[in-house]
Design a protein around this motif. Structure first.
Motif, PDB file in Angstrom:
ATOM      1  N   VAL A   1       0.840  -1.200   0.000  1.00 15.40           N
ATOM      2  CA  VAL A   1       0.000   0.000   0.000  1.00 15.40           C
ATOM      3  C   VAL A   1       0.873   1.247   0.000  1.00 15.40           C
ATOM      4  O   VAL A   1       1.716   1.425   0.887  1.00 15.40           O
ATOM      5  CB  VAL A   1      -0.951   0.005   1.213  1.00 15.40           C
ATOM      6  CG1 VAL A   1      -1.836   1.242   1.191  1.00 15.40           C
ATOM      7  CG2 VAL A   1      -1.804  -1.258   1.229  1.00 15.40           C
ATOM      8  N   VAL A   2       0.678   2.110  -0.999  1.00 13.16           N
ATOM      9  CA  VAL A   2       1.445   3.352  -1.093  1.00 13.16           C
ATOM     10  C   VAL A   2       0.479   4.512  -1.322  1.00 13.16           C
ATOM     11  O   VAL A   2      -0.592   4.340  -1.917  1.00 13.16           O
ATOM     12  CB  VAL A   2       2.482   3.305  -2.239  1.00 13.16           C
ATOM     13  CG1 VAL A   2       3.512   2.232  -1.985  1.00 13.16           C
ATOM     14  CG2 VAL A   2       1.794   3.075  -3.579  1.00 13.16           C
ATOM     15  N   ALA A   3       0.843   5.676  -0.849  1.00 17.79           N
ATOM     16  CA  ALA A   3       0.021   6.867  -1.072  1.00 17.79           C
ATOM     17  C   ALA A   3      -0.106   7.134  -2.571  1.00 17.79           C
ATOM     18  O   ALA A   3       0.861   7.031  -3.320  1.00 17.79           O
ATOM     19  CB  ALA A   3       0.643   8.069  -0.371  1.00 17.79           C
ATOM     20  N   LYS A   4      -1.318   7.431  -3.006  1.00 19.44           N
ATOM     21  CA  LYS A   4      -1.688   7.665  -4.403  1.00 19.44           C
ATOM     22  C   LYS A   4      -1.721   6.386  -5.226  1.00 19.44           C
ATOM     23  O   LYS A   4      -1.957   6.438  -6.441  1.00 19.44           O
ATOM     24  CB  LYS A   4      -0.760   8.697  -5.083  1.00 19.44           C
ATOM     25  CG  LYS A   4      -0.612  10.004  -4.322  1.00 19.44           C
ATOM     26  CD  LYS A   4      -1.955  10.611  -3.947  1.00 19.44           C
ATOM     27  CE  LYS A   4      -1.758  11.890  -3.120  1.00 19.44           C
ATOM     28  NZ  LYS A   4      -3.055  12.438  -2.648  1.00 19.44           N
ATOM     29  N   GLY A   5      -1.517   5.235  -4.578  1.00 14.04           N
ATOM     30  CA  GLY A   5      -1.667   3.959  -5.264  1.00 14.04           C
ATOM     31  C   GLY A   5      -3.119   3.501  -5.212  1.00 14.04           C
ATOM     32  O   GLY A   5      -3.991   4.191  -4.683  1.00 14.04           O
ATOM     33  N   SER A   6      -3.377   2.337  -5.779  1.00 15.29           N
ATOM     34  CA  SER A   6      -4.746   1.813  -5.836  1.00 15.29           C
ATOM     35  C   SER A   6      -4.980   0.744  -4.780  1.00 15.29           C
ATOM     36  O   SER A   6      -4.075  -0.022  -4.437  1.00 15.29           O
ATOM     37  CB  SER A   6      -5.024   1.223  -7.228  1.00 15.29           C
ATOM     38  OG  SER A   6      -4.953   2.213  -8.223  1.00 15.29           O
ATOM     39  N   ILE A   7      -6.198   0.697  -4.287  1.00 17.86           N
ATOM     40  CA  ILE A   7      -6.640  -0.332  -3.336  1.00 17.86           C
ATOM     41  C   ILE A   7      -8.112  -0.624  -3.642  1.00 17.86           C
ATOM     42  O   ILE A   7      -8.841   0.251  -4.109  1.00 17.86           O
ATOM     43  CB  ILE A   7      -6.471   0.136  -1.865  1.00 17.86           C
ATOM     44  CG1 ILE A   7      -6.688  -1.010  -0.870  1.00 17.86           C
ATOM     45  CG2 ILE A   7      -7.410   1.295  -1.553  1.00 17.86           C
ATOM     46  CD1 ILE A   7      -5.543  -1.962  -0.768  1.00 17.86           C
ATOM     47  N   THR A   8      -8.510  -1.857  -3.395  1.00 18.20           N
ATOM     48  CA  THR A   8      -9.914  -2.220  -3.570  1.00 18.20           C
ATOM     49  C   THR A   8     -10.548  -2.456  -2.209  1.00 18.20           C
ATOM     50  O   THR A   8     -10.056  -3.285  -1.437  1.00 18.20           O
ATOM     51  CB  THR A   8     -10.059  -3.483  -4.437  1.00 18.20           C
ATOM     52  OG1 THR A   8      -9.330  -3.312  -5.647  1.00 18.20           O
ATOM     53  CG2 THR A   8     -11.516  -3.753  -4.764  1.00 18.20           C
TER      54      THR A   8
END
Length: 209
Positions: A133-140
């Protein structure tokens, strides 16, 4: 494959507990409008196979024990609202990001902060998912493709935040979320492949998983 763009909010109309599985009947007129036996539909982000169609907007799926263990579906009962998405067509728009429908773990909502134009939700992360998990990355989250607005660590463990616009709150079940609610999490598959390719040969346990 899915993109994390929820097509409708469905309702679980029946749940049958089996010896090592569960059978769900879900009402979703939009996703069943062109569905057929064997099609894939994501239910709260979990890719499930249609085993029956009733003809009145309902479909049935079987959820095996491994899926129940890894997701929040085990805790759902008849009447629960779920996010639904059909598998992506090859000629469709890629509106979200690559979503497999393979849940990596369950997160818990620990804070909800409404603002004038959006709502910030903080989710406690399973430690095993922090590295993806990274800032500005995607997650569902429960099948919804979202951008990570912040990520960090606290004494209680790792966390991530997402900012939800009114449309997301209205058209997905995240608008009904409360502190303590559990959400299915799927990390960006690209991050997992990069990790695999840079960490050497697969172990025997990974090959079996």
């Amino acid at each position: 494959m899915f993109t994390g763009i929820v097509e409708e909010r469905g309702t679980i109309t029946a749940k049958e507990e089996l010896a090592d599985a569960a059978r769900l009947t879900v009402r979703g007129p939009t996703v069943t409008s062109d569905a057929a036996f064997g099609d894939s539909i994501a239910v709260n982000g979990v890719c499930l196979t249609v085993t029956a169609l009733t003809g009145d907007g309902e479909f049935t799926v079987d959820v095996m024990a491994e899926t129940l263990r890894r997701s929040s579906l085990a805790g759902l009962a008849a009447g629960a609202t779920v996010n639904l998405e059909r598998a992506m067509r090859a000629d469709g728009r890629f509106g979200g990001h690559i979503v497999q429908g393979h849940v990596d773990g369950v997160g818990t909502i620990v804070a909800i902060s409404p603002t004038e134009n959006w709502t910030i939700i903080r989710i406690a992360l399973p430690p095993s998912l922090r590295r993806y998990v990274v800032a500005k990355g995607s997650i569902t989250l429960d099948g919804v493709s979202l951008t990570v607005s912040a990520v960090g660590d606290s004494e209680a463990g790792p966390w991530l935040e997402v900012s939800l616009i009114p449309t997301t709150l209205t058209h997905t079940n995240l608008g009904q979320a409360r502190i303590g609610s559990q959400v299915n999490l799927e990390a960006d598959v690209i991050a997992k492949y990069v990790e695999r390719m840079t960490s050497g040969p697969a172990t025997e346990s990974e090959a079996r998983s």
